[in-house]
Design an enzyme around this catalytic site. Structure first.
Site, PDB file in Angstrom:
ATOM      1  N   HIS A 264       0.828  -1.203   0.000  1.00 58.06           N
ATOM      2  CA  HIS A 264       0.000   0.000   0.000  1.00 58.06           C
ATOM      3  C   HIS A 264       0.873   1.269   0.000  1.00 58.06           C
ATOM      4  O   HIS A 264       0.742   2.124  -0.877  1.00 58.06           O
ATOM      5  CB  HIS A 264      -0.913  -0.026   1.233  1.00 58.06           C
ATOM      6  N   GLU A 265       1.755   1.347   0.977  1.00 55.76           N
ATOM      7  CA  GLU A 265       2.572   2.569   1.094  1.00 55.76           C
ATOM      8  C   GLU A 265       3.517   2.711  -0.095  1.00 55.76           C
ATOM      9  O   GLU A 265       3.825   3.824  -0.515  1.00 55.76           O
ATOM     10  CB  GLU A 265       3.341   2.585   2.418  1.00 55.76           C
ATOM     11  N   HIS A 268       1.779   4.624  -2.760  1.00 55.51           N
ATOM     12  CA  HIS A 268       1.856   6.080  -2.542  1.00 55.51           C
ATOM     13  C   HIS A 268       3.223   6.594  -2.992  1.00 55.51           C
ATOM     14  O   HIS A 268       3.340   7.642  -3.623  1.00 55.51           O
ATOM     15  CB  HIS A 268       1.695   6.406  -1.053  1.00 55.51           C
ATOM     16  N   GLU A 294      -4.665   7.927  -2.818  1.00 54.23           N
ATOM     17  CA  GLU A 294      -5.118   6.636  -2.291  1.00 54.23           C
ATOM     18  C   GLU A 294      -5.421   5.657  -3.429  1.00 54.23           C
ATOM     19  O   GLU A 294      -5.272   4.449  -3.272  1.00 54.23           O
ATOM     20  CB  GLU A 294      -6.349   6.867  -1.403  1.00 54.23           C
TER      21      GLU A 294
HETATM   22 ZN    ZN Z   1      -3.033   5.210   1.884  1.00 50.75          ZN
END
Ligand code: ZN
Length: 501
Positions: A264-265, A268, A294
């Site tokens: 997830h990160e 980003h 996101e």
């Molecule tokens: Zn996030």
């Protein structure tokens, strides 16, 4: 004009230097700082943020921007300079409405509330943060009131993170989504749940970390321009385009926690790492909105990281890493386990089908708090009630209830959560467009290759930084406005194969 533009860029870069120093202090506070550093750190962060704000709202800065207005009008809308001036002016016009002393007070407060939250959550002590939340709510309202003329008090706060969005638009979108999700959740949870015990054996942190890093390296995360550290609540931060940091947390008895938060990160981070170096230090050098940001993290975490194609390639490697725990677990069992749908307590661990219900109730709470319908003292109880009615399960304590998310303890109440659902919706819309352009992507993912997907994202999203607003970007990249249809189609297809829908 050239000299004026240069002067403007020099000032913007100085402001960015102050902000980046603050980000570094914040990263340190959330990773390595001993707890004794807390109170001085709040002050230091507030000082830097105040200096940056003062520099930005200086009338001399406004004068330079004004002098460049005709130059901006002479340029094509999507040129770098016109975009820089447009985005800077928009931020400037917003910033001048808020006095520097107020910003300093807000930053001091949020930095110190974060410190208290890190103690209150493990101690399951809502009373410890209650007076702090009162103050956060008060400051959030004051911040909104610097922008009179709003329709909903949350509008100016939402505008900080998802420019152009209004509370009414978000509510309407959430209603449509809820209409689709509730029956889906009901149908799925009435069937027998997938067995995810294979994720809850004992997995050494060291091996989890090594595996996660290998995955994101394949995604395209550049370790010469970034690193990963441990924290309470995973996040991504950037000190320059050459230094983008991600953080994560591991649980030895839950393989998915560290693995999926790492993916997830990294999503980003890939966004920020894909912004052109020419934008360094300027307001264009950021992702354009919380929702679009996101969408990038969820795309890598879910559409790639929870897909069967991905695990066709990576599961044998994971089995080799954890041969005792997973050696006899089939790929199908593992795939079902990482996509198990259930009524659960923790937003960040929630599956793709129920996730947005967690977000919607937080968004509603923000409105209830800001509009005075819900006093802070009743929040923990209201949280338990809402979880029971909306998700069908009530938290046994505040630790996994109201205290689970860092947001209200590290920022304002209002504008903190809508981006998560916007991101889920957009992740599929962008992914669908990438697949239309390159139908070979799933076959490549199956071979552990992500270059085509990564290039499409760079070309259609990353390279623009903040040049375009979220709605402009979505239109350009997908050929239409934001829509929940691709997202619903995706959920129905994927979960229709896993469950009877
Ligand atoms: Zn996030």
């Amino acid at each position: 004009m050239e000299a004026k533009l240069k002067e403007l860029k020099t000032l913007l870069i100085e402001i960015d230097d102050l902000k980046s120093a603050a980000s570094l202090l914040h990263w340190d506070q959330a990773t390595y700082m001993p707890s004794g550093g807390g109170s001085a750190r709040s002050r230091q962060l507030a000082t830097l943020e105040r200096l940056a704000h003062e520099k930005f709202i200086d009338p001399a800065f406004g004068k330079i921007l004004e002098d460049l207005r005709s130059y901006e009008e002479s340029l094509p809308y999507d040129s770098d300079d016109a975009s820089l001036l447009r985005v800077t002016r928009r931020k400037y016009e917003k910033a001048v409405k808020v006095p520097a002393a107020f910003m300093a007070q807000l930053y001091r407060h949020t930095a110190s509330s974060y410190e208290v939250w890190t103690k209150a959550r493990p101690a399951n002590d809502f009373a410890l943060v209650e007076p702090i939340l009162e103050k956060t709510l008060d400051l959030s309202r004051q911040l909104a009131d610097f922008f009179p003329g709003y329709k909903n008090i949350a509008d100016p706060l939402i505008d900080y993170s998802d420019y152009g969005m209004k509370a009414s638009t978000v509510l309407e979108l959430f209603d449509k989504l809820r209409e689709q999700l509730i029956p889906m959740v009901q149908r799925i949870t009435s069937q027998s749940l997938a067995d995810d015990s294979c994720l809850h054996k004992t997995f050494s942190e060291e091996k989890q970390k090594a595996f996660g890093l290998e995955v994101i390296q394949c995604f395209g995360f550049d370790f010469k321009r970034g690193r990963q550290d441990k924290t309470h609540h995973p996040f991504m931060t950037k000190f320059s385009l050459g230094d983008v940091r991600i953080t994560t947390r591991y649980k030895e008895n839950d393989l998915s926690e560290g693995l999926f938060s790492t993916m997830h990160e990294s999503g980003h981070a890939l966004y920020e790492l894909g912004i052109p170096m020419d934008f360094e230090g300027l307001p264009l050098a950021d992702g354009t909105s919380a929702g679009v940001h996101e969408s990038q993290s969820r795309l890598w975490e879910n559409l790639v990281g929870r897909s069967r194609s991905f695990w066709n390639f990576f599961y044998p490697k994971l089995q080799k890493t954890f041969s005792d725990q997973l050696g006899s677990v089939s790929l199908d069992t593992f795939y079902r386990a990482i996509n198990k749908v259930e009524r659960s307590l923790i937003r960040t661990d929630a599956d793709e089908v129920t996730y947005n219900l967690h977000v919607m109730l937080r968004f509603n709470f923000e409105l209830d708090l800001l509009e005075g319908r819900l006093p802070v003292r009743d929040l923990a109880e209201a949280w338990r009630e809402r979880y029971k009615t909306d998700i069908g399960i009530a938290p046994p304590d505040d630790r996994d209830g109201i205290l689970q998310d860092v947001h209200w303890f590290a920022g304002t109440i209002g504008g903190s959560f809508q981006g998560y659902t916007l991101g889920n919706i957009l992740s599929v819309q962008f992914f669908e467009s990438a697949l239309n352009a390159h139908p070979e992507i799933p076959k490549e993912v199956e071979k552990g290759e992500f270059g085509t997907l990564h290039s499409w994202l760079k070309e259609n999203i990353y390279q623009y930084g903040s040049k375009f607003t979220a709605s402009e970007l979505v239109e350009r990249a997908t050929g239409g406005p934001l829509s929940i249809d691709p997202y619903i189609r995706y959920l129905k297809k994927k979960y229709g194969e896993l469950y009877k829908l």
